[in-house]
Design a protein around this motif. Structure first.
Motif, short mmCIF file in Angstrom:
data_model
loop_
_atom_site.label_atom_id
_atom_site.label_comp_id
_atom_site.label_asym_id
_atom_site.label_seq_id
_atom_site.Cartn_x
_atom_site.Cartn_y
_atom_site.Cartn_z
N GLN A 160 0.85 -1.19 0.00
CA GLN A 160 0.00 0.00 0.00
C GLN A 160 0.88 1.24 0.00
OE1 GLN A 160 -2.86 -0.02 3.15
NE2 GLN A 160 -3.89 -1.82 2.37
N VAL A 161 0.59 2.12 -0.97
CA VAL A 161 1.35 3.36 -1.12
C VAL A 161 0.38 4.50 -0.86
CG1 VAL A 161 2.79 4.74 -2.65
CG2 VAL A 161 2.73 2.25 -2.89
N ALA A 162 0.67 5.35 0.12
CA ALA A 162 -0.25 6.44 0.47
C ALA A 162 -0.22 7.55 -0.57
CB ALA A 162 0.08 7.00 1.85
N ALA A 163 0.93 7.99 -1.01
CA ALA A 163 1.04 9.06 -2.00
C ALA A 163 2.50 9.15 -2.42
CB ALA A 163 0.59 10.40 -1.42
N VAL A 164 2.77 10.00 -3.41
CA VAL A 164 4.15 10.20 -3.83
C VAL A 164 4.93 10.74 -2.63
CG1 VAL A 164 5.65 11.49 -5.37
CG2 VAL A 164 3.50 10.59 -6.21
N GLY B 164 8.33 1.92 4.62
CA GLY B 164 9.31 2.78 3.97
C GLY B 164 8.62 4.02 3.42
N ARG B 165 9.33 4.76 2.57
CA ARG B 165 8.79 5.95 1.93
C ARG B 165 8.71 5.69 0.44
NH1 ARG B 165 6.49 9.31 5.00
NH2 ARG B 165 7.08 11.24 4.02
N ALA B 166 7.65 6.21 -0.18
CA ALA B 166 7.49 6.08 -1.62
C ALA B 166 8.49 7.00 -2.31
CB ALA B 166 6.07 6.45 -2.02
N PRO B 167 8.95 6.60 -3.48
CA PRO B 167 9.93 7.43 -4.17
C PRO B 167 9.28 8.65 -4.80
CG PRO B 167 9.35 5.56 -5.53
CD PRO B 167 8.65 5.38 -4.20
N ARG B 168 9.93 9.79 -4.68
CA ARG B 168 9.46 10.99 -5.40
C ARG B 168 9.86 10.85 -6.86
NH1 ARG B 168 8.71 16.75 -3.35
NH2 ARG B 168 8.18 15.45 -1.60
N ALA B 169 11.01 10.32 -7.08
CA ALA B 169 11.50 9.98 -8.43
C ALA B 169 12.52 8.88 -8.22
CB ALA B 169 12.13 11.18 -9.09
N GLY B 170 12.49 7.86 -9.05
CA GLY B 170 13.42 6.76 -8.89
C GLY B 170 12.75 5.54 -8.28
N THR B 171 13.50 4.81 -7.45
CA THR B 171 12.98 3.55 -6.90
C THR B 171 13.16 3.49 -5.40
OG1 THR B 171 15.07 2.41 -7.18
CG2 THR B 171 13.54 2.30 -9.01
N THR B 172 12.36 2.64 -4.79
CA THR B 172 12.48 2.30 -3.38
C THR B 172 12.47 0.78 -3.28
OG1 THR B 172 11.36 4.29 -2.62
CG2 THR B 172 11.36 2.43 -1.12
N LEU C 297 9.64 -0.62 -5.74
CA LEU C 297 8.58 0.33 -6.10
C LEU C 297 9.21 1.45 -6.92
CD1 LEU C 297 5.55 0.73 -5.51
CD2 LEU C 297 6.23 2.20 -3.65
N ARG C 298 8.72 1.64 -8.15
CA ARG C 298 9.26 2.66 -9.04
C ARG C 298 8.20 3.70 -9.34
NH1 ARG C 298 11.58 -1.92 -11.90
NH2 ARG C 298 13.80 -1.92 -11.47
N ASP C 299 8.61 4.96 -9.35
CA ASP C 299 7.72 6.04 -9.76
C ASP C 299 7.92 6.25 -11.25
OD1 ASP C 299 6.04 8.19 -9.96
OD2 ASP C 299 7.45 9.62 -9.07
N MET C 300 6.86 6.00 -12.01
CA MET C 300 6.92 6.11 -13.47
C MET C 300 6.17 7.36 -13.92
SD MET C 300 8.60 3.33 -14.13
CE MET C 300 8.39 2.88 -15.82
N GLY C 301 6.54 8.50 -13.41
CA GLY C 301 5.89 9.75 -13.79
C GLY C 301 4.50 9.89 -13.19
N GLY C 302 4.36 9.65 -11.92
CA GLY C 302 3.07 9.81 -11.24
C GLY C 302 2.30 8.51 -11.09
N VAL C 303 2.76 7.43 -11.73
CA VAL C 303 2.13 6.12 -11.61
C VAL C 303 3.19 5.16 -11.08
CG1 VAL C 303 1.01 4.25 -12.87
CG2 VAL C 303 0.59 6.61 -13.53
N PHE C 304 2.80 4.34 -10.11
CA PHE C 304 3.77 3.43 -9.51
C PHE C 304 3.78 2.09 -10.23
CE2 PHE C 304 2.95 6.17 -5.80
CZ PHE C 304 4.25 6.59 -5.60
N LEU C 305 4.96 1.48 -10.30
CA LEU C 305 5.17 0.13 -10.80
C LEU C 305 5.76 -0.65 -9.64
CD1 LEU C 305 5.23 -1.76 -13.32
CD2 LEU C 305 7.63 -1.09 -13.54
N CYS C 306 5.15 -1.80 -9.32
CA CYS C 306 5.58 -2.57 -8.16
C CYS C 306 6.00 -3.97 -8.60
CB CYS C 306 4.44 -2.64 -7.15
SG CYS C 306 4.93 -3.37 -5.58
#
Length: 129
Positions: free
Chosen positions: A19-23, A39-47, A65-74
């Motif tokens: 579960q990811v709360a937000a960017v 943990g913390r969601a990535p603002r840009a890049g991966t976690t 967890l990757r931030d793909m321009g506002g959409v997450f890929l897990c």
């Protein structure tokens, strides 16, 4: 992007949810409904988060967890196998609320009112000339 994202997969009889709360917000990894990593969601890049699947012996579990321009890929990695975790909706989708058509008498009443207003408007316009 939605404020909350959730990814879920069933792996070897265990339920794994991310579960990811937000960017740049909090991220929780749940195994069988229990929080096993935060943990913390990535603002840009991966976690990358690390956890374990219960069992004897416990197996390591990696969540990327990757931030793909506002959409997450897990992605989930168990052993040397990687799985793409599907995104699941938080709430079931509701069917659209269809408006019922107006009652025939209401429609007729409305059209009569419009006709009277138009006729009165024309009459007042003729008097002004």
């Amino acid at each position: 992007m939605a404020a909350v994202s959730r990814f879920h997969v069933d792996q070897d009889g265990h339920s794994v949810t991310v579960q990811v709360a937000a960017v740049s917000g909090p991220v929780e990894v749940l195994v069988d409904g229990k929080v096993v990593a935060r943990g913390r969601a990535p603002r840009a890049g991966t976690t990358v988060l690390h956890a374990e699947l219960p069992g004897d012996p416990a197996r390591p579990l990696g969540i990327t967890l990757r931030d793909m321009g506002g959409v997450f890929l897990c992605e989930m990695e168990v052993g040397r196998t990687r799985y793409l975790m599907p995104r699941v909706p938080l709430f079931p989708e509701r069917p659209p609320a269809w408006r019922t058509p107006p009652h025939p008498f209401r429609r007729m009443h409305r059209s009569l009112r419009r006709a009277v207003r138009r006729a009165m408007g024309r009459g007042l316009a003729r008097r002004a000339r």
